[in-house]
Design an enzyme around this catalytic site. Structure first.
Site, mmCIF file in Angstrom:
data_model
loop_
_atom_site.group_PDB
_atom_site.id
_atom_site.type_symbol
_atom_site.label_atom_id
_atom_site.label_comp_id
_atom_site.label_asym_id
_atom_site.label_seq_id
_atom_site.Cartn_x
_atom_site.Cartn_y
_atom_site.Cartn_z
ATOM 1 N N ALA A 131 -29.914 82.762 47.255
ATOM 2 C CA ALA A 131 -30.206 81.524 46.512
ATOM 3 C C ALA A 131 -30.520 81.817 45.053
ATOM 4 O O ALA A 131 -31.552 82.424 44.754
ATOM 5 C CB ALA A 131 -31.389 80.789 47.151
ATOM 6 N N SER A 159 -36.437 90.037 36.360
ATOM 7 C CA SER A 159 -36.697 90.707 35.079
ATOM 8 C C SER A 159 -38.153 91.157 35.037
ATOM 9 O O SER A 159 -39.048 90.409 35.454
ATOM 10 C CB SER A 159 -36.443 89.748 33.916
ATOM 11 N N GLU A 242 -37.630 76.993 29.129
ATOM 12 C CA GLU A 242 -36.902 78.250 29.356
ATOM 13 C C GLU A 242 -35.514 78.169 28.719
ATOM 14 O O GLU A 242 -35.044 79.114 28.078
ATOM 15 C CB GLU A 242 -36.785 78.505 30.867
ATOM 16 N N ARG A 243 -34.877 77.009 28.863
ATOM 17 C CA ARG A 243 -33.513 76.864 28.313
ATOM 18 C C ARG A 243 -33.524 76.806 26.796
ATOM 19 O O ARG A 243 -32.609 77.310 26.146
ATOM 20 C CB ARG A 243 -32.846 75.636 28.932
ATOM 21 N N LEU A 337 -12.712 92.208 15.807
ATOM 22 C CA LEU A 337 -12.620 92.561 14.387
ATOM 23 C C LEU A 337 -13.083 93.995 14.120
ATOM 24 O O LEU A 337 -12.764 94.569 13.086
ATOM 25 C CB LEU A 337 -13.433 91.572 13.543
ATOM 26 N N GLY A 339 -12.134 96.393 16.064
ATOM 27 C CA GLY A 339 -11.103 97.276 16.611
ATOM 28 C C GLY A 339 -11.704 98.226 17.640
ATOM 29 O O GLY A 339 -12.634 97.846 18.371
HETATM 30 C C1 LIG Z 1 -30.044 90.113 33.947
HETATM 31 C C2 LIG Z 1 -30.576 89.033 34.851
HETATM 32 C C3 LIG Z 1 -31.930 88.726 34.815
HETATM 33 C C4 LIG Z 1 -32.439 87.747 35.665
HETATM 34 N N1 LIG Z 1 -33.788 87.487 35.671
HETATM 35 C C5 LIG Z 1 -34.295 86.651 36.609
HETATM 36 C C6 LIG Z 1 -35.709 86.495 36.756
HETATM 37 O O1 LIG Z 1 -36.506 87.069 36.012
HETATM 38 N N2 LIG Z 1 -36.175 85.695 37.743
HETATM 39 C C7 LIG Z 1 -35.342 85.030 38.577
HETATM 40 O O2 LIG Z 1 -35.830 84.327 39.451
HETATM 41 N N3 LIG Z 1 -33.986 85.145 38.469
HETATM 42 C C8 LIG Z 1 -33.457 85.951 37.511
HETATM 43 N N4 LIG Z 1 -32.092 86.089 37.407
HETATM 44 C C9 LIG Z 1 -31.237 85.378 38.329
HETATM 45 C C10 LIG Z 1 -30.447 84.243 37.682
HETATM 46 O O3 LIG Z 1 -31.299 83.168 37.373
HETATM 47 C C11 LIG Z 1 -29.310 83.856 38.652
HETATM 48 O O4 LIG Z 1 -28.396 84.939 38.653
HETATM 49 C C12 LIG Z 1 -28.623 82.575 38.238
HETATM 50 O O5 LIG Z 1 -29.476 81.471 38.431
HETATM 51 C C13 LIG Z 1 -27.339 82.337 39.051
HETATM 52 O O6 LIG Z 1 -27.601 82.448 40.422
HETATM 53 P P1 LIG Z 1 -26.697 83.401 41.347
HETATM 54 O O7 LIG Z 1 -26.630 84.722 40.702
HETATM 55 O O8 LIG Z 1 -27.220 83.336 42.719
HETATM 56 O O9 LIG Z 1 -25.272 82.768 41.264
HETATM 57 P P2 LIG Z 1 -24.724 81.624 42.229
HETATM 58 O O10 LIG Z 1 -25.699 80.531 42.309
HETATM 59 O O11 LIG Z 1 -24.242 82.256 43.481
HETATM 60 O O12 LIG Z 1 -23.456 81.124 41.379
HETATM 61 C C14 LIG Z 1 -22.193 81.782 41.398
HETATM 62 C C15 LIG Z 1 -21.213 80.915 40.614
HETATM 63 O O13 LIG Z 1 -21.105 79.632 41.220
HETATM 64 C C16 LIG Z 1 -21.402 78.623 40.275
HETATM 65 N N5 LIG Z 1 -22.078 77.493 40.917
HETATM 66 C C17 LIG Z 1 -23.192 77.529 41.685
HETATM 67 N N6 LIG Z 1 -23.545 76.289 42.037
HETATM 68 C C18 LIG Z 1 -22.632 75.450 41.476
HETATM 69 C C19 LIG Z 1 -22.451 74.046 41.461
HETATM 70 N N7 LIG Z 1 -23.283 73.208 42.090
HETATM 71 N N8 LIG Z 1 -21.393 73.527 40.779
HETATM 72 C C20 LIG Z 1 -20.544 74.351 40.104
HETATM 73 N N9 LIG Z 1 -20.678 75.694 40.071
HETATM 74 C C21 LIG Z 1 -21.706 76.229 40.740
HETATM 75 C C22 LIG Z 1 -22.287 79.297 39.238
HETATM 76 O O14 LIG Z 1 -22.283 78.607 38.018
HETATM 77 C C23 LIG Z 1 -21.667 80.679 39.169
HETATM 78 O O15 LIG Z 1 -20.566 80.628 38.297
HETATM 79 C C24 LIG Z 1 -31.561 87.035 36.532
HETATM 80 C C25 LIG Z 1 -30.202 87.328 36.530
HETATM 81 C C26 LIG Z 1 -29.702 88.318 35.710
HETATM 82 C C27 LIG Z 1 -28.227 88.617 35.768
#
Ligand SMILES: Cc1cc2nc3c(=O)[nH]c(=O)nc-3n(C[C@H](O)[C@H](O)[C@H](O)COP(=O)(O)OP(=O)(O)OC[C@H]3O[C@@H](n4cnc5c(N)ncnc54)[C@H](O)[C@@H]3O)c2cc1C
Length: 385
Positions: A131, A159, A242-243, A337, A339
């Site tokens: 999730a 993180s 956050e955003r 840019l 290269g």
């Molecule tokens: C470097 C890094 C640091 C992070 N740090 C934290 C942290 O500190 N704490 C924490 O809790 N999390 C953290 N995360 C997790 C991050 O918030 C999640 O990776 C992110 O929310 C996406 O979730 P997921 O990886 O499970 O992808 P998924 O939810 O499996 O998504 C996979 C793809 O499906 C798409 N998708 C999913 N649902 C839909 C929908 N309804 N409609 C259309 N497209 C959809 C997504 O956009 C994506 O392209 C971190 C991730 C990274 C890579």
């Protein structure tokens, strides 16, 4: 383009912040990227100068600064002149506000002072192997045992996962209700709290990103933030900020990529002229400059809206969507840019390109931002047949 949101006192503040990142943070960047995490001292040094949780009230040791522009400056300067892996923005702007905004007086007195001094490092654990975007699918769960909650589950991509002294963990408290979630403060050393692998990533190498595990962790009732069934609503409330912070970071990174590319195309020569003299280079750079100015103006406006307590979830989503996409386009064009040099680790642009890729994924992916925005304009799939 000149940015109108800053007053002379902000610029003066920026000078000191810039010097701090140049002197105290940047020189360690390469070593931190190699070791895969930041030294704890970075937080202590920033805390000493009052750069952590600047918004926190003086009663807890903070500066009580309610003008977000000062935080914006700290986050911008860290990205431009410090080290992206030093997650000061996560610590101060993404995690600590849960304690500041939802904590009881006793919790604030107990936890905030050491977060402000940098003795305590923070993390937030929402995502799980099953999730990420779908917070309602969280399976980690906590059971009310009378005098404590019993927490079980696993988290991933966290993180500051290895460094954190306090982790705010989101766990299910109402078994059959997708929104029935609570926020639990788990402290380092609590029996049953274990850290898993430090995950190897495409970019952001100095930032430790880890798995966390919770096996029958007894979380005292005093470590619950707010109502233990209302975390879904709390997350929605805090995710706007956050955003916005993610957007500030994307713009700072994109601006930096542009600046170092401008220097490069002026110096690098081909066919007897600087590559910046080719029409393609000039047009690409002109296009990037325009995208950056337009995006930065919008993000700065969002900062002012946030200061006025008027930044809505959908506008924050627009900011995150647009700024992260601009960052992706700018860093990609800047690599081109450069290269071959753009593909070499010794050139910062190559790192900036891989670092940038994640901003369209974390803090809510671009697709999830589009869901939020489309629903706000009346295109809500849940209400349409
Ligand atoms: C470097 C890094 C640091 C992070 N740090 C934290 C942290 O500190 N704490 C924490 O809790 N999390 C953290 N995360 C997790 C991050 O918030 C999640 O990776 C992110 O929310 C996406 O979730 P997921 O990886 O499970 O992808 P998924 O939810 O499996 O998504 C996979 C793809 O499906 C798409 N998708 C999913 N649902 C839909 C929908 N309804 N409609 C259309 N497209 C959809 C997504 O956009 C994506 O392209 C971190 C991730 C990274 C890579």
């Amino acid at each position: 383009m000149q940015r109108l949101i800053f007053e002379p006192e902000h610029e003066q503040f920026r000078d000191g912040v810039r010097r701090f990142f140049q002197r105290e943070i940047a020189p360690h960047g390469e070593r931190w990227r190699e070791q895969g995490y930041v030294d704890r001292e970075a937080y202590l040094k920033a805390g000493k100068l009052g750069y952590l949780l600047m918004w926190a009230d003086e009663a807890y040791g903070g500066a009580g600064v309610k003008d977000f522009r000062y935080e914006q400056i700290v986050y911008e300067e860290n990205i431009r002149n410090g080290e992206l892996g030093f997650y000061i923005n996560l610590h101060s702007g993404l995690v600590a506000p849960y304690i500041g905004g939802l904590g009881s007086e006793a919790q604030k007195q107990r936890f905030l002072p050491k977060c402000i001094s940098g003795e305590t490092i923070l993390a937030v654990a929402i995502s799980e192997p099953g999730a990420g975007s779908d917070i309602g699918g969280i399976r980690s769960h906590a059971e009310d045992k009378g005098d404590h909650w019993l927490l079980n589950g696993s988290k991933t991509y966290i993180s500051n996962g290895q460094l954190a002294d306090l982790v705010i963990v989101v766990a299910r408290t109402v078994p059959d209700k997708r929104s029935g979630l609570g926020l639990f403060i788990v402290e380092a050393g609590m029996p049953g709290f274990e850290r898993g692998r430090r995950l190897k990533k495409m970019g952001m190498s100095a930032q430790d990103t880890s798995e966390l595990f919770f096996h029958d962790v007894k979380v005292p009732k005093d470590n619950v933030l707010g109502d233990p069934t209302q975390a879904f609503a709390y997350l929605a409330r805090f995710l706007s900020c956050e955003r916005l912070i993610a957007s500030v970071g994307s713009m700072a990174a994109a601006q930096t990529a542009f600046d170092l590319t401008l220097d490069y195309v002026r110096e690098r020569r081909a066919f007897g002229r600087p590559i910046g003299a080719f029409q393609n280079t000039r047009f690409v750079m002109a296009d990037l400059r325009t995208q950056l100015d337009v995006a930065q103006t919008f993000i700065d406006q969002c900062v002012l809206l946030y200061n006025a307590d008027r930044l809505t979830a959908e506008v924050a989503a627009e900011a995150k969507l647009f700024s992260s996409e601009v960052e992706g386009r700018v860093t990609d064009a800047c690599v081109q840019l450069h290269g071959g040099a753009g593909y070499m680790e010794e050139y910062r642009i190559s790192r900036m390109f891989t670092d940038a890729r994640v901003t369209r994924i974390f803090a809510g992916s671009s697709e999830i931002m589009k869901e939020i925005i489309s629903r706000s304009i009346g295109l809500d799939d849940r209400k349409m047949n």
